[in-house]
Design an enzyme around this catalytic site. Structure first.
Site, PDB file in Angstrom:
ATOM      1  N   GLU A 113       0.483  -1.442  -0.059  1.00  0.00           N
ATOM      2  CA  GLU A 113      -0.428  -0.268   0.230  1.00  0.00           C
ATOM      3  C   GLU A 113       0.729   1.160   0.101  1.00  0.00           C
ATOM      4  OE1 GLU A 113      -3.537  -0.390   2.504  1.00  0.00           O
ATOM      5  OE2 GLU A 113      -3.914  -1.741   2.088  1.00  0.00           O
ATOM      6  N   HIS A 229      -9.167  10.421   2.925  1.00  0.00           N
ATOM      7  CA  HIS A 229      -8.505   9.512   2.002  1.00  0.00           C
ATOM      8  C   HIS A 229      -8.478   9.842   0.489  1.00  0.00           C
ATOM      9  CE1 HIS A 229      -8.776   5.363   0.029  1.00  0.00           C
ATOM     10  NE2 HIS A 229      -8.381   4.738   1.353  1.00  0.00           N
ATOM     11  N   ARG A 275      -1.045   9.728   2.107  1.00  0.00           N
ATOM     12  CA  ARG A 275      -2.494  10.143   0.940  1.00  0.00           C
ATOM     13  C   ARG A 275      -2.627  11.460   0.846  1.00  0.00           C
ATOM     14  NH1 ARG A 275      -4.930   5.658   5.523  1.00  0.00           N
ATOM     15  NH2 ARG A 275      -4.956   4.262   3.729  1.00  0.00           N
ATOM     16  N   HIS A 332     -11.059  10.630   6.071  1.00  0.00           N
ATOM     17  CA  HIS A 332     -11.371   8.966   6.709  1.00  0.00           C
ATOM     18  C   HIS A 332     -10.368   9.121   7.835  1.00  0.00           C
ATOM     19  CE1 HIS A 332     -10.701   5.637   5.618  1.00  0.00           C
ATOM     20  NE2 HIS A 332      -9.288   5.492   5.622  1.00  0.00           N
ATOM     21  N   ARG A 367      -1.349   9.343   8.862  1.00  0.00           N
ATOM     22  CA  ARG A 367      -0.815   7.700   9.590  1.00  0.00           C
ATOM     23  C   ARG A 367      -0.861   7.065   8.321  1.00  0.00           C
ATOM     24  NH1 ARG A 367      -5.049   3.329   8.102  1.00  0.00           N
ATOM     25  NH2 ARG A 367      -6.849   5.081   7.714  1.00  0.00           N
TER      26      ARG A 367
END
Length: 528
Positions: A113, A229, A275, A332, A367
């Site tokens: 990811e 997100h 992100r 998110h 995060r």
């Protein structure tokens, strides 16, 4: 009605369940949730759970990636705890019967990811990881020692004469209030995603736990750091659910309507960049009126690999055969929250917080993908184990406090607030926009809302008041931090300012509200 317990846990996500399960080894636990055990952000989680398990990986690399995603703002001790205990947390799940996806040779399938340097993401049933971990944990709950109360909303923490938390007041769907006294109380209520118009969050996640803690005197930290997100399904100017980051991990790329890749030249990792960078890039196109799509044409057996995303798209009328999914960014995850130490203790004695509602510093300013389910497991286990072995304490009498009755009818409906937050405290922020939002919120008398008497109020009315409080915390924090870092982007201060902000945190307490309403800017130095 008044009930006594040794430990009360408020919430129904992975952090709540893990804390309750560990504490129940030696304590009777009451778990209270305003919805059901199967209604939480954890249950909706698609991406997976991270752990350094392969020979090519290691906890030092997982730590390095977490710190890099957090823009060097993380608490290093918290990060080390997370990554070092991750393999053991996964091993414990496997021993208890949890099934993760495996390769043909029987080894665990590890995915990639964004912002991860190695394959370390475990999945269950493709993109149903959160759901299946939650189902597993629900099945492991020992009902003999854990009393589960569903559809009952916590509305106010109770403070004793000694200043400690001694329980909580709740209201059920019928409007009936109940009082629970406990030796220790844990907030595991999640973040505040549903306060934004565009979000991946469950609609029940509206910041109630943060507002309750703040009103009770707990310090709240880093509320400006909100992760948006990059890829939520976007149809008819509305978000319709999460399109997992794992889709890009499997090779999908973000393109314009004409097929031009939008992440080319933006970041070395292109579509797997952190992100906040991907979200800001997509947002810049959306602002110009251009549509952005996730090109999935190169992924074989997409429906088999991503059944949850496929079902979501088909239900929303997206033709997957065309190989494109329309996307836009939305709220998110909250990196900030109630300030806690490494054991989950807040600044209010006997009040604890864990999971997204808590700010341990583990995520820093942004995060790292798939660290949130892991956080719930690791920190939930640590807190639950601590609570299980703490000595019994005598619950003091309740502190009598003067409360004011507010005319909630003057507060805005949630859609109005959601639009304001999305526009002024969303992906791109400015001083003018944040000041406009702050003035709008302060017109609803923040100080009166902090002292509001919940008796006789409906859950809807209390939710509105809490929403105003949490929105103000976000606006005040974002206005104070005059730089851009991680999930906080100020177009008027587009760069990081290490000299002022690397070691400084915006920490708010209800005792500061009067000063802040007068325009004072306060921050505290926090060792990373």
């Amino acid at each position: 009605m008044m009930v006594k317990a040794e430990v009360i846990v408020i919430g129904s996500g992975i952090a709540a369940l893990k804390t309750a399960m560990e504490a129940s080894e030696h304590k009777h636990v009451i778990l209270i949730t305003k919805s059901t055990l199967r209604h939480s952000n954890s249950y909706l989680a698609q991406g997976g759970i991270a752990a350094a398990l392969s020979n090519q990986d290691g906890v030092s690399l997982h730590k390095k990636d977490t710190l890099a995603a957090g823009q060097r703002y993380n608490k290093v001790k918290a990060v080390e705890k997370l990554v070092c205990e991750a393999p053991a947390a996964i091993a414990e799940l496997l021993r208890s019967g949890m099934q993760f996806d495996r390769n043909h040779d029987g080894t665990l399938m590890l995915g990639m990811e964004g912002a991860h340097s190695e394959r370390r993401i475990l999945h269950s049933h493709g993109d149903g990881t959160g759901k299946y971990i939650m189902e597993h944990l629900i099945g492991c709950l020992r009902r003999s020692l854990i009393t589960v109360i569903e559809n009952e909303a916590a509305v106010e923490l109770i403070i004793g004469k000694d200043g400690s938390c001694i329980g909580v007041k709740t209201i059920n769907k019928s409007g009936k209030m109940a009082v629970y006294h406990a030796e220790r109380t844990v907030l595991a209520t999640g973040g505040c995603g549903s306060l934004y118009r565009l979000t991946s969050n469950s609609q029940t996640v509206s910041g109630d736990g943060i507002a309750m803690a703040f009103k009770a005197g707990a310090k709240v930290r880093d509320m400006e750091f909100i992760q948006f997100h990059p890829t939520l399904l976007f149809m008819n100017n509305k978000t319709g659910g999460l399109v997992s980051e794992a889709v890009r991990g499997d090779g999908a790329i973000l393109v314009t309507e004409k097929g031009r890749p939008i992440m080319e030249g933006v970041h070395d990792l292109k579509d797997l960049a952190p992100r906040h960078i991907v979200a800001q890039t997509i947002f810049s196109y959306v602002q110009r009126g251009e549509k952005v799509f996730l090109d999935i044409s190169m992924i074989k057996d997409f429906k088999k690999r991503f059944p949850t995303v496929s079902s979501l798209c088909e239900t929303s009328g997206v033709n997957l055969q065309a190989g494109r999914i329309p996307v836009a960014p939305g709220n998110h995850f909250l990196m900030g929250g109630i300030e806690v130490d490494e054991w989950g203790q807040t600044s209010v004695p006997s009040l604890y917080a864990v999971g997204e509602v808590a700010c341990t510093g583990v995520h820093g300013a942004n995060r790292l993908a798939s660290n949130s389910l892991l956080e719930g497991l690791v920190f939930g286990k640590a807190l639950g184990d601590l609570l299980a072995h703490l000595p019994a304490r005598e619950i003091p009498e309740e502190k009598q406090q003067s409360k004011s009755f507010c005319h909630i009818a003057t507060l805005p409906e949630l859609p109005e607030l959601q639009e304001k937050l999305m526009n002024e405290a969303g992906i791109v922020r400015t001083e003018a926009g944040l000041m406009s939002l702050k003035n709008y919120l302060e017109a609803f008398h923040i100080e009166s809302l902090l002292d509001m008497d919940v008796t006789g109020q409906s859950i809807t009315e209390i939710t509105k008041a809490n929403a105003i409080i949490v929105a103000w915390l976000i606006a005040e924090s974002a206005l104070t931090r005059t730089e851009s870092r991680g999930g906080h982007f100020r177009s008027d201060y587009p760069s990081e300012d290490d000299s002022l902000w690397l070691g400084n945190s915006v920490i708010l307490a209800s005792t500061d509200v009067k000063n802040r309403l007068k325009g004072r800017r306060l921050y505290e130095y926090i060792e990373a």
